[in-house]
Design an enzyme around this catalytic site. Structure first.
Site, PDB file in Angstrom:
ATOM      1  NE  ARG A 208      -7.478   3.035  -7.392  1.00 40.39           N
ATOM      2  CZ  ARG A 208      -7.915   3.311  -6.222  1.00 40.39           C
ATOM      3  NH1 ARG A 208      -7.052   3.609  -5.111  1.00 40.39           N
ATOM      4  NH2 ARG A 208      -9.007   3.948  -6.222  1.00 40.39           N
ATOM      5  CG  PHE A 224       2.528   5.093   1.878  1.00 39.81           C
ATOM      6  CD1 PHE A 224       2.750   5.212   3.301  1.00 39.81           C
ATOM      7  CD2 PHE A 224       3.803   5.619   1.136  1.00 39.81           C
ATOM      8  CE1 PHE A 224       4.059   5.839   3.785  1.00 39.81           C
ATOM      9  CE2 PHE A 224       4.790   6.129   1.637  1.00 39.81           C
ATOM     10  CZ  PHE A 224       4.783   6.415   2.820  1.00 39.81           C
ATOM     11  CG  ASP A 246       0.023  -0.183   4.051  1.00 44.65           C
ATOM     12  OD1 ASP A 246      -0.540   0.840   3.262  1.00 44.65           O
ATOM     13  OD2 ASP A 246      -0.623   0.079   5.465  1.00 44.65           O
ATOM     14  CB  SER A 247       2.790   0.495   8.685  1.00 46.10           C
ATOM     15  OG  SER A 247       1.550   1.266   8.452  1.00 46.10           O
ATOM     16  CG  ASP A 294      -1.364   7.270  -2.347  1.00 49.04           C
ATOM     17  OD1 ASP A 294      -1.530   8.493  -2.304  1.00 49.04           O
ATOM     18  OD2 ASP A 294      -2.497   6.662  -2.912  1.00 49.04           O
ATOM     19  CB  CYS A 334      -3.701  13.300   0.276  1.00 42.91           C
ATOM     20  SG  CYS A 334      -2.896  12.384   1.656  1.00 42.91           S
TER      21      CYS A 334
HETATM   22  N1  SAH Z   1      -2.512   3.910  -2.301  1.00 39.68           N
HETATM   23  C1  SAH Z   1      -3.495   3.490  -1.451  1.00 39.68           C
HETATM   24  C2  SAH Z   1      -3.877   4.513  -0.706  1.00 39.68           C
HETATM   25  C3  SAH Z   1      -3.026   4.941   0.669  1.00 39.68           C
HETATM   26  S1  SAH Z   1      -3.399   5.266   2.095  1.00 39.68           S
HETATM   27  C4  SAH Z   1      -4.787   3.349  -2.587  1.00 39.68           C
HETATM   28  O1  SAH Z   1      -4.719   3.708  -3.779  1.00 39.68           O
HETATM   29  O2  SAH Z   1      -5.746   2.758  -2.095  1.00 39.68           O
HETATM   30  C5  SAH Z   1      -2.160   5.508   2.786  1.00 39.68           C
HETATM   31  C6  SAH Z   1      -1.476   4.109   3.574  1.00 39.68           C
HETATM   32  O3  SAH Z   1      -0.416   4.455   4.253  1.00 39.68           O
HETATM   33  C7  SAH Z   1      -2.362   3.375   4.474  1.00 39.68           C
HETATM   34  O4  SAH Z   1      -2.840   2.037   4.312  1.00 39.68           O
HETATM   35  C8  SAH Z   1      -1.605   3.279   5.693  1.00 39.68           C
HETATM   36  O5  SAH Z   1      -1.620   2.105   6.315  1.00 39.68           O
HETATM   37  C9  SAH Z   1      -0.172   3.549   5.235  1.00 39.68           C
HETATM   38  N2  SAH Z   1       1.057   3.963   6.233  1.00 39.68           N
HETATM   39  C10 SAH Z   1       0.864   4.977   6.764  1.00 39.68           C
HETATM   40  N3  SAH Z   1       2.079   5.494   7.509  1.00 39.68           N
HETATM   41  C11 SAH Z   1       2.783   4.268   7.071  1.00 39.68           C
HETATM   42  C12 SAH Z   1       4.231   4.257   7.152  1.00 39.68           C
HETATM   43  N4  SAH Z   1       4.878   5.003   7.959  1.00 39.68           N
HETATM   44  N5  SAH Z   1       4.891   3.105   6.710  1.00 39.68           N
HETATM   45  C13 SAH Z   1       3.829   2.087   5.957  1.00 39.68           C
HETATM   46  N6  SAH Z   1       2.736   2.427   5.602  1.00 39.68           N
HETATM   47  C14 SAH Z   1       2.002   3.509   6.209  1.00 39.68           C
END
Ligand code: SAH
Length: 396
Positions: A208, A224, A246-247, A294, A334
């Protein structure tokens, strides 16, 4: 003491100090150990190999505590926890939000602890860790001296061990609400009770900061985004615009609060499926200067690698198409089941199919608070590449 005896020839991985005993490697168990109890692991010809915790319901039937004959007791856990804290004190002094205990890689299978200021969140995920729960909590409370230990023993791994999830206050005072922590000078609200993992993705701290350092004047897309770790960092770094996707509606709400905690301008928030929304942005001919991908773990194990590879390729291909010439892609996996080598191949294939030339300009990992034991390559789960799209495309 109860003993676990391996099948002939199955002692090799233990001799390389890999801490897992798979059920297929086990010939028999003598005695009647309870779930989580300590066993002696022996080779088929009777050689002592390790002391391990018994997980009767798991494919990983035992996880190694130590390679020597010794007592596994309160002193053992104090020793391991003190060693882990000493590593953080030396390599990440003055870091208020970080991982204190990183399971196998700190010699404590099934034990994760994250510090958010005065609050420590403990996540136990194996039968052995649960067996020693009170002892671990006492030692951590005494050695790390937090005001609170909050328990989040509710991961999928724990339920696969046949254990019931446990969450709630474990030691000290209830956590403050809201709990706001400092990461690299930015404020983040952490939902230790209902958030993912222990509430926040501490493994992306350094990455970040890398985005923050490169975001000035950029149009940024954070895919995400969860509670906005990358979005807030990009805004703090002077991004011209940020679009966060994000979803999860609650995650986006927390993202907006995190932006407000830092007195930054609110980004564009899009709730929905990233796979679909990236296609929509492509169809709208939107362009960005910096994109973060991510995603969640698409491949928990190697068995899921093929399906996961297609998903990684899809989003990376779309991201390459959305980048302006000279644009930067911060792309992560990850998934334990996808190696660094495979991930790089997938990203290379995505650039090729998107018709762009790109270079790797950085390799990313978590920080020193997420060490990787050399004998435990599975600990190297988070891998990332920074890619730069060429300004002028090479002649075909
Ligand atoms: N980048 C973030 C962590 C991401 S965790 C950070 O630095 O804090 C992964 C995220 O993906 C979660 O918030 C989850 O809600 C979201 N997610 C999972 N599948 C998804 C999809 N198909 N579309 C959108 N978001 C999704």
């Amino acid at each position: 003491m109860n003993k676990l005896i391996l099948n002939p020839g199955r002692e090799k991985s233990l001799k390389r100090r890999h801490p897992w005993v798979f059920s297929g490697a086990v010939s028999r168990i003598s005695g009647t150990p309870a779930s989580g109890e300590t066993l002696e692991v022996h080779s088929s010809d009777g050689e002592f190999l390790a002391l391990a915790a018994y997980s009767p319901q798991s494919q990983i039937l035992a996880r190694v505590w130590d390679w020597r004959r010794r007592d596994i007791d309160a002193a053992f856990f104090r020793e391991r926890i003190a060693a882990a804290l000493a590593l953080r004190a030396r390599l990440l002094p003055d870091c208020p939000a970080m991982r204190l205990l990183h399971a196998e890689s700190d010699g404590l299978p099934g034990v994760v602890a994250d510090r958010y200021g005065d609050v420590v969140v403990l996540q136990l995920s194996s039968a052995g860790a649960m067996y020693w729960r009170e002892t671990i909590a006492d030692a951590l409370f005494e050695l790390a001296r937090p005001a609170t230990i909050f328990e989040r023993s509710d991961s999928d791994v724990l339920t696969r061990e046949g254990l019931k999830p446990v969450t709630g206050l474990l030691r000290g005072f209830p956590p403050p609400a809201p709990l706001i922590v400092d990461e690299s000078g930015l404020k983040f609200e952490v939902d230790v009770d209902g958030g993912h993992k222990t509430g926040f993705y501490l493994d992306q701290r350094a990455n970040r900061s890398a985005v923050r350092a490169l975001a000035a004047n950029c149009e940024v897309l954070d895919c995400f985004c969860y509670t906005g770790g990358f979005s807030v960092s990009a805004l703090a770094g002077g991004a011209a615009t940020v679009t966060a996707m994000d979803s999860s509606g609650p995650a986006l709400e927390l993202l907006k609060r995190n932006v407000a905690h830092n007195e930054l301008a609110q980004p564009e928030c899009l709730e929905g499926d990233v796979f679909q929304m990236l296609r929509k942005l492509r169809d709208q001919a939107r362009k960005f200067d910096l994109i973060v991908l991510d995603p969640p773990k698409f491949a928990p194990t190697v068995a899921h690698a093929e399906k996961a590879s297609r998903a990684y390729k899809d989003i990376n291909l779309l991201a390459f198409k959305l980048l302006r010439p000279g644009g930067l892609l911060f792309t992560f996996s990850c998934s334990g089941g996808v190696s660094r080598e495979l991930f790089q191949k997938i990203v290379a294939g995505a650039a090729l199919d998107a018709g762009v030339d790109a270079q790797i300009v950085g390799h990313m990992s978590p920080g020193a608070d997420h060490p990787v034991a050399l004998a435990f390559p599975e600990g190297d789960y988070l891998k990332g590449l920074t890619c730069r799209v060429a300004i002028a495309q090479a002649c075909a």
